[in-house]
Design a protein around this motif. Sequence first.
Motif, short mmCIF file in Angstrom:
data_model
loop_
_atom_site.label_atom_id
_atom_site.label_comp_id
_atom_site.label_asym_id
_atom_site.label_seq_id
_atom_site.Cartn_x
_atom_site.Cartn_y
_atom_site.Cartn_z
N LEU A 1 0.83 -1.22 0.00
CA LEU A 1 0.00 0.00 0.00
C LEU A 1 0.86 1.26 0.00
CD1 LEU A 1 -2.89 -0.96 2.43
CD2 LEU A 1 -3.12 -0.33 0.02
N VAL A 2 1.88 1.23 0.86
CA VAL A 2 2.80 2.38 0.95
C VAL A 2 3.45 2.63 -0.41
CG1 VAL A 2 4.99 3.17 1.94
CG2 VAL A 2 3.20 2.25 3.41
N LEU A 3 3.85 1.54 -1.04
CA LEU A 3 4.50 1.64 -2.35
C LEU A 3 3.57 2.28 -3.39
CD1 LEU A 3 7.34 0.59 -3.19
CD2 LEU A 3 6.15 -1.24 -4.39
N ILE A 4 2.31 1.84 -3.36
CA ILE A 4 1.33 2.38 -4.33
C ILE A 4 1.11 3.88 -4.07
CG2 ILE A 4 -1.10 2.28 -5.07
CD1 ILE A 4 -0.88 -0.81 -4.46
N ILE A 5 0.95 4.20 -2.76
CA ILE A 5 0.73 5.63 -2.41
C ILE A 5 1.92 6.48 -2.83
CG2 ILE A 5 0.48 7.22 -0.45
CD1 ILE A 5 -1.18 4.88 0.87
N LEU A 6 3.11 5.94 -2.53
CA LEU A 6 4.33 6.68 -2.90
C LEU A 6 4.42 6.88 -4.40
CD1 LEU A 6 7.21 5.39 -0.61
CD2 LEU A 6 6.53 7.76 -1.00
N ALA A 7 4.03 5.85 -5.13
CA ALA A 7 4.07 5.96 -6.61
C ALA A 7 3.14 7.07 -7.08
CB ALA A 7 3.67 4.62 -7.22
N PHE A 8 1.92 7.09 -6.49
CA PHE A 8 0.97 8.15 -6.88
C PHE A 8 1.51 9.53 -6.51
CE2 PHE A 8 -2.33 4.82 -7.27
CZ PHE A 8 -2.83 5.18 -8.51
N LEU A 9 2.05 9.59 -5.28
CA LEU A 9 2.59 10.89 -4.82
C LEU A 9 3.74 11.36 -5.71
CD1 LEU A 9 2.62 10.56 -0.93
CD2 LEU A 9 1.31 12.19 -2.29
N THR A 10 4.57 10.42 -6.12
CA THR A 10 5.70 10.77 -6.99
C THR A 10 5.20 11.31 -8.32
OG1 THR A 10 6.88 8.95 -5.99
CG2 THR A 10 7.86 9.88 -7.97
N ILE A 11 4.19 10.61 -8.86
CA ILE A 11 3.62 11.07 -10.15
C ILE A 11 3.06 12.48 -9.99
CG2 ILE A 11 1.78 10.65 -11.84
CD1 ILE A 11 2.22 7.60 -11.18
N ASN A 12 2.31 12.66 -8.90
CA ASN A 12 1.71 13.96 -8.63
C ASN A 12 2.77 15.05 -8.45
OD1 ASN A 12 -0.46 15.71 -8.04
ND2 ASN A 12 0.14 15.62 -5.90
N TRP A 13 3.82 14.67 -7.72
CA TRP A 13 4.91 15.62 -7.44
C TRP A 13 5.60 16.04 -8.74
CZ3 TRP A 13 10.37 14.97 -7.69
CH2 TRP A 13 11.10 15.95 -7.05
N HIS A 14 5.80 15.08 -9.61
CA HIS A 14 6.42 15.38 -10.90
C HIS A 14 5.52 16.27 -11.75
CE1 HIS A 14 10.19 13.06 -11.42
NE2 HIS A 14 9.77 12.58 -10.26
N GLN A 15 4.23 15.95 -11.71
CA GLN A 15 3.28 16.74 -12.49
C GLN A 15 3.26 18.19 -12.01
OE1 GLN A 15 1.77 16.39 -15.12
NE2 GLN A 15 0.24 18.04 -15.07
N GLU A 16 3.24 18.33 -10.66
CA GLU A 16 3.22 19.69 -10.10
C GLU A 16 4.49 20.46 -10.47
OE1 GLU A 16 2.43 19.64 -5.95
OE2 GLU A 16 0.32 19.28 -6.24
#
Lengths: 623, 93
Positions: B17-32
Amino acid sequence: MINKNKKSSFFLRTQNYIVRQNVVKYVFLILLLLFVTRIVVINKIDAGDVSIQEKANSQTTKQFKQNARRGDILDRNDEVIASNITLKKINLDPTLIQLEFIEKLANSLQMPKDELEKQIKDKLKKKQGRRNLIIKDNLQLVNSVIVENIENLKKQKLLICKTKEVKNKFDFLKKPLIFLDFVQEEKKIVKSCKREKIQGVAIQKYNIRYYPKKESLAPLVGNVNVNKKGISGIEREFEDVLAGKNGITTIDFNKDLKESYFNPKVVKKVEHGKNIKLTIDSQIQFWTYQAVKSSVIKHDADSAAAIVLKPNGEILAIANYPSDDPNKKTEYKAENYRNRALSDKVEPGSVMKPFTILLALDKNKITANDDELIDVTKDIGHIKFDNKYEHMTVKQILQKSHNLGTVNISERIDKEDMYNTWDKLGFGHPLGLMPNVESLGSLKHFSSWSNEDKRTLSFGHGPMNANLAQLAKSYLVFANQGSLPNLKLIYNSYTENSTKKIFSKKATKKIVELLDSVVSNDGSGYRAQIDNYNVAGKTGTAEMIIDGVYSKDGANRAFFIGFVPTQKPEYIMAVLINYPKKCYTFWDPTIRNKCLGSNSAPMVFKETMKNILNNNQAKAVYY
Amino acid sequence: MLSELSIITKINILLTLVLIILAFLTINWHQENRVLYTKSIKVQTQKDLLIATNKYLKTMYSEQINGFETKEKAIDVLKMKIPSLKQSKQISL
């Protein structure tokens, strides 16, 4: 025992096991060797001087060059003299523009349709550069009607119908027959219509170095080349300050995730060029240039230059004619960018007489009073009696610009004193304004002077020559009670206050009074008189040296150096006109007269100063 | 249900779960970051445009008051004459 049997039975059951095993082994070994060879080839043989790591870096790193903005050149009132401006141009690609848009395009460009069509057709006929037709340039960056029209046009759609020949779909079956000419190839003409936007029209931005003061300041400010590098004048002299330094930023896609790769890294910070503020007053410059220009045209002179100073040595104007508009890049004549006021060293002639008399007065060799008469009947060296005057006062000597009278006074001065004074006045020394442009002039050491040298020096010839700026500077002593400040061209630069005391206050004041009488109806500078103002100054005429000898055709240089108002000077101006050929009498401007210092240069002074003083008067009244 | 799972399985689920959340956060962070970068480029372009406009207007002002065109128009078109000092005094009075 059982195992052994099992093993042997296995080998027996598998045909040629060892051979097959070896084949597989060697295949893998060869593959490994191939990989190793490839690695060596990529890393060493094919890589050349660039390592594979560097190659990888260059692919993952994007580098951006940030161009430094060139600094502006401003005048003392912060008016722009030279600046980089961005403009727009309309670039057409005639191979793409649809014919249906031509009328609308012509309307948008505010030009006749026929003319646009002609230009497009002419371009299409050319073999090269057919895709670039700059139809309009120098368009404003903002609020340009043409640009707005084109932007609106690019959004519009028109029904464009095109006809084209299409081959029959099943012609490929007949290909052999067509090839053998048994059957003719069939083509259909198909018309297709669809709504399209205009093609082949681009609005492009470009930067130029622009000089709003045009030719009035060209020889001083100079010009830049296509790479925006200064090639003459201030532009060249202060290239390092104006140009700045380009910067480099990178975006590294190979970084770890601690930092965003969208955050560019500054490798080298861009340093934009600095502005240079000159002591020049654009308004005074304009009037000076206009007066110089009209004088050259009126007197059919070769060229002319003028310089206007403030008593503290600040240069308000340096005008030269002929001169070019630096915005017209296609016309470049080095001659028209020559700053004659700084670069031409000339024999100054009679404008040096006041210094001979001032030195004699300062050394108490003369009194310069009206009761003191100088005998001008006896020849001194090669200077002969003119049969016009016998005894003259010092005032008359200056008024009439009398050579023998001046030489008579100079006989009372030592060579060494004369040399030291001329040296202190700055002759033969750099002004330090624009070292690449200015000529030093020369002043020979007194030890090498003959008596003739000293005599000719007393009226501005012989062992000296100087540029116009040096001459103008020397006249600052009259505006500073015998002291001489340095000239200043860069407003925001620090210069040491190095005013030198050269003459006594009393002697200087006396000569100022005498110079005031030169610009009177009795003096040679009568044509520099300005209503309601006291003007002081001195005219000068110097024969021109052409190919090493004095011109036999009467070619001369006309000088006038003056200041106004006499008692508390606000402006000092020096004028030089090279070889004026048409001069006219004062009383009738249609009657020709021999060109001398008195009938050309003083009028430039008068015209310029009248404008300046009128303007000051107007300012005083209205503000 | 969860209590029946072994502790290792629980940790594995949590890590996933942590890995999935981190992946989403990373994508979001890159997008921002990308949006921010695009905005900064736009602002920089606008700033450059403003500087260019400012320079252009200052240069044009300098050109208009330099007197060439004004004087030509005044003399050739409007047939104006330079006032004398006497006249300017009269006007001021």
